[in-house]
Design a protein around this motif. Structure first.
Motif, PDB file in Angstrom:
ATOM      1  N   VAL A 188       0.833  -1.204   0.000  1.00 33.41           N
ATOM      2  CA  VAL A 188       0.000   0.000   0.000  1.00 33.41           C
ATOM      3  C   VAL A 188       0.864   1.250   0.000  1.00 33.41           C
ATOM      4  O   VAL A 188       0.616   2.217  -0.733  1.00 33.41           O
ATOM      5  CB  VAL A 188      -0.953  -0.025   1.220  1.00 33.41           C
ATOM      6  CG1 VAL A 188      -1.621   1.333   1.392  1.00 33.41           C
ATOM      7  CG2 VAL A 188      -2.000  -1.105   1.051  1.00 33.41           C
TER       8      VAL A 188
ATOM      9  N   GLN B   1      -4.505   6.646   3.238  1.00 36.49           N
ATOM     10  CA  GLN B   1      -3.349   5.839   2.858  1.00 36.49           C
ATOM     11  C   GLN B   1      -2.430   6.606   1.907  1.00 36.49           C
ATOM     12  O   GLN B   1      -1.202   6.556   2.034  1.00 36.49           O
ATOM     13  CB  GLN B   1      -3.828   4.538   2.198  1.00 36.49           C
ATOM     14  CG  GLN B   1      -4.542   3.596   3.152  1.00 36.49           C
ATOM     15  CD  GLN B   1      -5.134   2.399   2.428  1.00 36.49           C
ATOM     16  OE1 GLN B   1      -5.220   2.395   1.208  1.00 36.49           O
ATOM     17  NE2 GLN B   1      -5.554   1.399   3.179  1.00 36.49           N
TER      18      GLN B   1
ATOM     19  N   LEU C 289      -5.970   3.519  -3.640  1.00 40.61           N
ATOM     20  CA  LEU C 289      -5.866   3.744  -2.203  1.00 40.61           C
ATOM     21  C   LEU C 289      -6.943   4.738  -1.773  1.00 40.61           C
ATOM     22  O   LEU C 289      -7.480   5.499  -2.584  1.00 40.61           O
ATOM     23  CB  LEU C 289      -4.480   4.294  -1.843  1.00 40.61           C
ATOM     24  CG  LEU C 289      -3.267   3.537  -2.393  1.00 40.61           C
ATOM     25  CD1 LEU C 289      -1.998   4.285  -2.035  1.00 40.61           C
ATOM     26  CD2 LEU C 289      -3.224   2.118  -1.854  1.00 40.61           C
TER      27      LEU C 289
ATOM     28  N   PHE D  40      -5.753  -2.702   0.607  1.00 39.25           N
ATOM     29  CA  PHE D  40      -6.260  -1.950  -0.534  1.00 39.25           C
ATOM     30  C   PHE D  40      -7.763  -1.721  -0.442  1.00 39.25           C
ATOM     31  O   PHE D  40      -8.300  -0.838  -1.076  1.00 39.25           O
ATOM     32  CB  PHE D  40      -5.918  -2.675  -1.841  1.00 39.25           C
ATOM     33  CG  PHE D  40      -4.458  -2.609  -2.191  1.00 39.25           C
ATOM     34  CD1 PHE D  40      -3.919  -1.469  -2.740  1.00 39.25           C
ATOM     35  CD2 PHE D  40      -3.621  -3.685  -1.958  1.00 39.25           C
ATOM     36  CE1 PHE D  40      -2.571  -1.396  -3.059  1.00 39.25           C
ATOM     37  CE2 PHE D  40      -2.275  -3.625  -2.279  1.00 39.25           C
ATOM     38  CZ  PHE D  40      -1.741  -2.484  -2.824  1.00 39.25           C
TER      39      PHE D  40
END
Length: 411
Positions: free
Chosen positions: A190, A206, A202, A222
């Motif tokens: 990620v 994130q 994302l 994800f």
């Protein structure tokens, strides 16, 4: 001078002044009668300083010479016409003629007499019966269950490859990179996706964590859902430890050290304590600020405050928010500020009777417009006119202070 045969004429149409006695003929003659005034175009051009403009020559109309109609009496001709002839003549009137009133530009064409008074129930019954007796429109093709009429839609064939087929993507990775990706956790992937700019894969938290190098949270994937941050726990504010009885005595004694009185959020203050403090406020010359928010103040003790505001000259700020004052009492309090006009800030929002009413709000706005010192007013107005008037006047008061300050600095 040009020859009479070569002269050009300009026609002007004016509304006639005379009328005919007959009502029907009078209305039709008013629509159709036009008095034709002619004058030579050459004489008009002499009185105009601008260069002459060429006009189309008009000597004949419908094959007849126009000079024959110079001395014709139009009213006598119209008086000799019959009603049918006048009706036929009225159809040629321009409906956009500005000389005619709007009611006469469109003629009445309803010649059929009424069959009787309007009966809505009978009319609906007739329309329903008439609609039921009408035959259906004939169809080109009879209805058959399960058979579609017309062309059947067939989607066009496209040459795009089948997206459902799995295609392997081959990446040329350096030595050790493939092993590193195999051993990486999903949180690391990620973070790597955010660094590479794959923000569509994302969520917002994130992506920003990877850009700011803050690291991903434990369990981030994800498919992670963005959650609101947990609010910080803050301790409750301590209770107001001010002693109302002691501070009321200080106000009565005109203590020079007491310049701000704060009774906010103190419950169950006796009415007599309010009245004693307000009585002492009349002659107090040191107190400048009073905070009485959420103290359970009602209209009874507030009457003493009205009397104090009419005599006190040192008070500058008053806060009476979150109490039980009525609309008429708020109006009286604001009107009492006009006696000395020393208050700069007055706040009284969030009272128990939320709606003050149009009349009271307009009277409050009128009192504010007469106050030349008030700079801030904490009240919620439901009437846009009152709110606009108060806002404009407070802005003007603030502008006057700024102008005086700049003028004094320049001097």
């Amino acid at each position: 001078m040009a020859d009479d045969n070569n002269d050009e004429f300009e026609f002007e149409y004016t509304k006639p002044t005379s009328t005919v006695s007959h009502v029907t003929r009078q209305s039709l003659i008013t629509k159709t009668t036009r008095t034709i005034n002619q004058r030579r175009l050459s004489e008009r051009q002499k009185s105009v300083e601008s260069p002459p403009v060429e006009q189309p020559k008009l000597k004949m109309l419908y094959g007849r010479d126009l000079k024959e109609y110079d001395n014709v009496d139009v009213e006598n001709l119209l008086a000799q016409l019959s009603a049918e002839e006048l009706e036929q003549l009225s159809e040629e009137v321009d409906p956009d003629d500005n000389l005619l009133p709007p009611s006469q530009r469109c003629k009445d064409q309803t010649s059929k007499s009424a069959t009787g008074p309007l009966n809505r129930k009978k009319l609906l019954t007739f329309l329903t019966k008439f609609a039921a007796e009408q035959e259906d429109w004939p169809e080109f093709k009879q209805f058959q269950p399960g058979v579609k009429k017309g062309k059947i839609f067939i989607p066009k064939e496209t040459d795009t490859p089948d997206q459902s087929s799995d295609e392997k993507i081959i990446l040329d990775l350096e030595d050790g990179a493939e092993q590193a990706l195999d051993d990486a956790s999903e949180a690391d992937l990620v973070d790597l996706a955010g660094i590479l700019g794959l923000h569509s894969m994302l969520n917002q938290d994130q992506f920003h964590n990877s850009i700011l190098n803050k690291g991903q949270r434990i369990g981030d994937k994800f498919e992670s859902i963005v959650k609101a941050p947990t609010p910080k726990k803050l301790p409750f504010e301590p209770d107001n430890i001010t002693d109302p009885e002691a501070t009321a005595k200080q106000v009565i004694a005109n203590d020079p050290n007491l310049k701000e009185l704060n009774w906010n959020n103190i419950k169950f203050i006796p009415r007599e304590t309010f009245k004693k403090m307000f009585d002492g406020l009349k002659n107090n010359t040191h107190l400048q600020t009073i905070h009485l928010s959420n103290t359970g103040l009602t209209d009874g003790p507030a009457e003493k405050l009205v009397e104090a505001l009419k005599e006190n000259t040192t008070l500058r700020t008053i806060s009476l928010e979150s109490n039980y004052l009525s609309g008429p009492m708020l109006r009286t309090l604001i009107q009492s500020l006009l006696a000395k006009q020393r208050i700069l800030e007055f706040r009284a929002c969030n009272q128990r009777p939320i709606i003050m009413g149009n009349r009271i709000e307009m009277e409050i706005a009128k009192a504010v417009e007469q106050n030349d010192t008030l700079l801030r007013l904490g009240l919620c107005f439901d009437v846009p006119c009152a709110r606009q008037k108060v806002t404009d006047h407070l802005q003007a008061n603030n502008d006057n202070i700024r102008i005086n300050r700049v003028y004094n600095v320049q001097r």
